[in-house]
Structure formats: C-alpha cells, structure tokens
Design a protein around this motif. Structure first.
Motif, PDB file in Angstrom:
ATOM      1  N   GLN A 109      -3.205   6.520  -6.804  1.00  0.00           N
ATOM      2  CA  GLN A 109      -4.045   5.479  -6.223  1.00  0.00           C
ATOM      3  C   GLN A 109      -4.218   5.587  -4.714  1.00  0.00           C
ATOM      4  N   ILE A 110      -3.529   6.517  -4.078  1.00  0.00           N
ATOM      5  CA  ILE A 110      -3.625   6.637  -2.628  1.00  0.00           C
ATOM      6  C   ILE A 110      -3.419   8.091  -2.214  1.00  0.00           C
ATOM      7  N   ALA A 111      -4.254   8.549  -1.299  1.00  0.00           N
ATOM      8  CA  ALA A 111      -4.128   9.918  -0.807  1.00  0.00           C
ATOM      9  C   ALA A 111      -2.957  10.018   0.165  1.00  0.00           C
ATOM     10  N   GLU A 142      -3.676   8.801   3.666  1.00  0.00           N
ATOM     11  CA  GLU A 142      -3.761   7.340   3.779  1.00  0.00           C
ATOM     12  C   GLU A 142      -2.359   6.717   3.798  1.00  0.00           C
ATOM     13  N   ARG A 143      -1.472   7.260   2.958  1.00  0.00           N
ATOM     14  CA  ARG A 143      -0.111   6.715   2.914  1.00  0.00           C
ATOM     15  C   ARG A 143       0.577   6.928   4.264  1.00  0.00           C
ATOM     16  N   TRP A 144       0.427   8.107   4.849  1.00  0.00           N
ATOM     17  CA  TRP A 144       1.066   8.382   6.140  1.00  0.00           C
ATOM     18  C   TRP A 144       0.508   7.471   7.232  1.00  0.00           C
ATOM     19  N   MET A 145      -0.814   7.252   7.222  1.00  0.00           N
ATOM     20  CA  MET A 145      -1.433   6.409   8.230  1.00  0.00           C
ATOM     21  C   MET A 145      -0.899   4.984   8.138  1.00  0.00           C
ATOM     22  N   VAL A 146      -0.853   4.453   6.916  1.00  0.00           N
ATOM     23  CA  VAL A 146      -0.339   3.098   6.712  1.00  0.00           C
ATOM     24  C   VAL A 146       1.140   3.032   7.100  1.00  0.00           C
ATOM     25  N   ALA A 147       1.897   4.094   6.777  1.00  0.00           N
ATOM     26  CA  ALA A 147       3.324   4.120   7.099  1.00  0.00           C
ATOM     27  C   ALA A 147       3.552   4.066   8.606  1.00  0.00           C
ATOM     28  N   ASP A 148       2.686   4.731   9.367  1.00  0.00           N
ATOM     29  CA  ASP A 148       2.835   4.703  10.823  1.00  0.00           C
ATOM     30  C   ASP A 148       2.678   3.291  11.365  1.00  0.00           C
ATOM     31  N   HIS A 174       9.486   7.295  -5.124  1.00  0.00           N
ATOM     32  CA  HIS A 174       9.689   8.738  -4.971  1.00  0.00           C
ATOM     33  C   HIS A 174       8.780   9.323  -3.903  1.00  0.00           C
ATOM     34  N   ASP A 175       7.650   8.647  -3.645  1.00  0.00           N
ATOM     35  CA  ASP A 175       6.689   9.153  -2.674  1.00  0.00           C
ATOM     36  C   ASP A 175       6.761   8.403  -1.352  1.00  0.00           C
ATOM     37  N   ILE A 190       0.832  -1.203   0.000  1.00  0.00           N
ATOM     38  CA  ILE A 190       0.000   0.000   0.000  1.00  0.00           C
ATOM     39  C   ILE A 190       0.868   1.256   0.000  1.00  0.00           C
ATOM     40  N   VAL A 191       1.879   1.263   0.847  1.00  0.00           N
ATOM     41  CA  VAL A 191       2.762   2.426   0.942  1.00  0.00           C
ATOM     42  C   VAL A 191       3.433   2.719  -0.392  1.00  0.00           C
ATOM     43  N   CYS A 192       3.697   1.680  -1.169  1.00  0.00           N
ATOM     44  CA  CYS A 192       4.405   1.851  -2.443  1.00  0.00           C
ATOM     45  C   CYS A 192       3.474   2.113  -3.630  1.00  0.00           C
ATOM     46  N   LEU A 193       2.186   2.276  -3.364  1.00  0.00           N
ATOM     47  CA  LEU A 193       1.262   2.593  -4.451  1.00  0.00           C
ATOM     48  C   LEU A 193       1.582   3.972  -5.023  1.00  0.00           C
ATOM     49  N   PRO A 194       1.343   4.186  -6.313  1.00  0.00           N
ATOM     50  CA  PRO A 194       1.570   5.513  -6.891  1.00  0.00           C
ATOM     51  C   PRO A 194       0.592   6.538  -6.315  1.00  0.00           C
ATOM     52  N   SER A 195       0.952   7.795  -6.423  1.00  0.00           N
ATOM     53  CA  SER A 195       0.139   8.866  -5.848  1.00  0.00           C
ATOM     54  C   SER A 195      -1.271   8.910  -6.419  1.00  0.00           C
TER      55      SER A 195
END
Length: 364
Positions: free
Chosen positions: A35-37, A40-46, A71-72, A28-33
């Motif tokens: 496909q993920i807000a 959401e990326r920060w929440m999953v990263a935590d 890159h993101d 999920i964290v590696c999804l392109p921008s």
C-alpha cells in the motif's frame, strides 16, 4: 426547565495537533508494502522522526510499540527509538525483526545496561550480537545470555565468558551446560571452580579416547620405524597412547617406582627433588605436577593417580605429601573422583592439561 450542566460528563479535550499528526504519520509508516512505496515510507518517516524528538514519553512509547511489530519499519527511525529511554526502546529491542545485527551491535557497545539486557532477551541472538554484548564482561548481561536458549555463541566469545566464569561462580554454573562450550575450555575452567562444578565438568567432558586409539592402532609401529619422526604425529600419538608412565624412567629411578616415590613423599613431603622425579615418572610437565600438588582441592591428584595406575592408598599418600591433608576436604573430594572416573577418561584429562602446558612452553 434549565439544563443541569453540572451533571453532564466533561467533554474530552480535542487532541493536540502534534499528537494527532504523529498518530496519522505512524499509521502511514506502518502500512504494508503493498500500500505504500518505499520512497513514500522514508519521506513520512523523516517527518515522524522530527515530531518524535520533542514528543512526550507516552506518545513515543505508543509509536515504538507499533513499529516493533512492523517488518518494514524505517531503520533510521527504529535506531533512534532503540536508543531512547528504556520504556520506549524495550519493545523494539526485544521484538523488532527490522532491527539489524549492526544496529544491535551498536547498542550493545554504546547503550546502557537495560538496553543490552533487552537485546539479550530476544528470541534469537546471533553470534555477532552476542559477542558485542559480552565485550564489556557485564555479569548481568552475560547471565541473561547464557540462560537464553536462542542465543548462539562463537568460540571466541566462549573464551571471553570462560575468563569471566573463572572469577564468578554464577557465570560458571550457567556456562558449563551450554552446548557451545568445548572440552578444552571446560577443562581450562576446571582449575578455578568449586568441587561441585569440577565434578560436573569431569562428568561431561572427560571423554574416552577409544575411538582415537582404534583409529591409530597401526600408526604406532609405523611411527616407531620412521628414521625422521614427525613432531606433530609424535605429539598426537602421545595424547592417544594408553600408557601413561615413563617406563624407561621407572627402570633407573632411585625410588624403584612411582609408588615408592609417593611413599617417600608421604614421609618427608614433596621436595623439589621428589617433584622433579615424579613428573618424569608420571610423564607430565613439571609445571603441571606442581599445579596439581599445590591445588586447593584433591581432584587433580585423583586424576593423576587414576591415570598412572596408582592405588587409592597411594592417592592418600600423595595428598599427605602435599602438606595439605585436611585443607578443603581434599581427601574426600579426591577419593570421590578417583572412585568414579575410569583410567581412560582420567588419562584424557591429564593428557589435555599436559598438552596445554607443553604448547604454552614452546610458544614462550
């Protein structure tokens, strides 16, 4: 007939819940921008960050390799993995474009040597990151940086490296060809390096002053007519002037000329009296003359002789007068420089050295 269970291949054990969840979250964290807000990326990263804290090395390496290509990638997660064991940190330190200069500077200042080396091997290293990596004067890290054509050095960083190069031949050899090295830095380094590297420095940095002389040709008579000479202009013109010797001093010296003084020094050595008079006749600072006479090699005296118009025979006489005729092949090294350097370039080097010592004396 009963099935022969012993011949059947063992079934793979089901993945542990931690491993499976970690892989899913990394996906999920590696999804392109698209496909993920970001939220959401920060929440999953935590959540992923918490799982990785106690994950085994192999899993952390796998996640680090994936994030290094993104890159993101979340910065906080990247920073923690970049500080991890080198097996985990290596792909991020070497490849990640999401890692900021600030992050790399932090690692350069607090990380272990293997981590610094991976940053030094990056395809591009900025001036600020290179400066942070050089702060500790680590020879191995500096060597990697100097070999890397993608590194950019600020002038202040080059000053730091010059000081290290004065004591380490390996660094000096890598430093001298760098495009960021300025003539002033190279000619300051000259005094501390081997005969071979001295010639390399002179070949590259002993430049002609013709462009300056052409530009200032009509300034000399104008400055001479001024009733209140400008000190800065006078100093600049002294650097540009084609004449090296002090003509007025030559008219009153008891030795007749600089040649006569050198001949006397060959007989009795460079006494304090002869050193003082030679500095006046050659129009150089006394401290500079002392340094050239006492230097381990003959190259500085070759530059002095060439710049002041002395002959090769008088160069040999100067070395004889220094009392170190045979030390470190002084004559051989001196003659080699004398025969290959033009008068103009020798004067450029001599004037620079003299200017540095004069400026230091005024500052002191």
């Amino acid at each position: 007939m009963a099935e022969d269970l012993s011949a059947a291949p063992p079934r793979p054990a089901p993945p542990k819940a931690r491993d499976l969840l970690t892989r899913r979250l990394a996906d999920i964290v590696c999804l392109p921008s698209s496909q993920i807000a970001p939220q959401e990326r920060w929440m999953v990263a935590d959540v992923l960050d918490e799982l990785l804290r106690s994950a085994d090395l192999e899993l952390r390496v796998k996640v680090a390799k994936r994030l290094a290509q993104q890159h993101d990638a979340p910065r906080g997660l990247l920073r923690r993995l970049a500080h991890d064991q080198i097996e985990v940190a290596e792909p991020i330190l070497r490849q990640s474009q999401a890692l900021s200069d600030f992050d790399m500077m932090d690692i350069a200042q607090s990380g272990a040597t293997p981590h610094k080396l991976e940053i030094a091997r990056r395809e591009q290293v900025s001036e600020t990151v290179a400066a942070a990596l050089c702060t500790s004067s680590d020879i191995e890290v500096m060597s990697v940086l100097l070999r890397n054509t993608g590194v950019r050095f600020a002038n202040s960083t080059m000053d730091v490296i010059v000081r290290v190069a004065a004591e380490h031949d390996t660094i000096a050899r890598l430093l001298i060809p760098r495009p960021e090295l300025r003539p002033a830095q190279a000619l300051a380094l000259f005094w501390s390096v081997s005969h071979e590297l001295r010639r390399t420095i002179l070949d590259r940095f002993a430049a002609s002053r013709k462009i300056l002389q052409d530009a200032a040709e009509d300034v000399f008579p104008l400055a001479a007519r001024e009733t209140a000479p400008d000190a800065a202009v006078r100093e600049a013109l002294a650097y540009i002037d084609r004449r090296q010797r002090d003509r007025k001093a030559a008219e009153v010296t008891p030795f007749g000329s600089l040649e006569g003084l050198v001949e006397r020094a060959a007989q009795i050595g460079f006494t304090e009296e002869l050193r003082a008079e030679a500095a006046v006749l050659a129009n150089v600072q006394r401290d500079l003359l002392n340094r050239m006479i006492d230097d381990f090699g003959g190259e500085p005296l070759a530059i002095l002789a060439k710049a002041t118009g002395l002959s090769r025979e008088h160069l040999t006489a100067m070395i004889e007068g220094s009392g170190r005729m045979d030390a470190f092949n002084r004559v051989e090294q001196a003659v080699r420089v004398f025969d290959t350097m033009s008068v103009d370039k020798a004067q450029t080097v001599l004037r620079y050295w003299n200017w540095v010592i004069a400026r230091a004396a005024r500052a002191g």
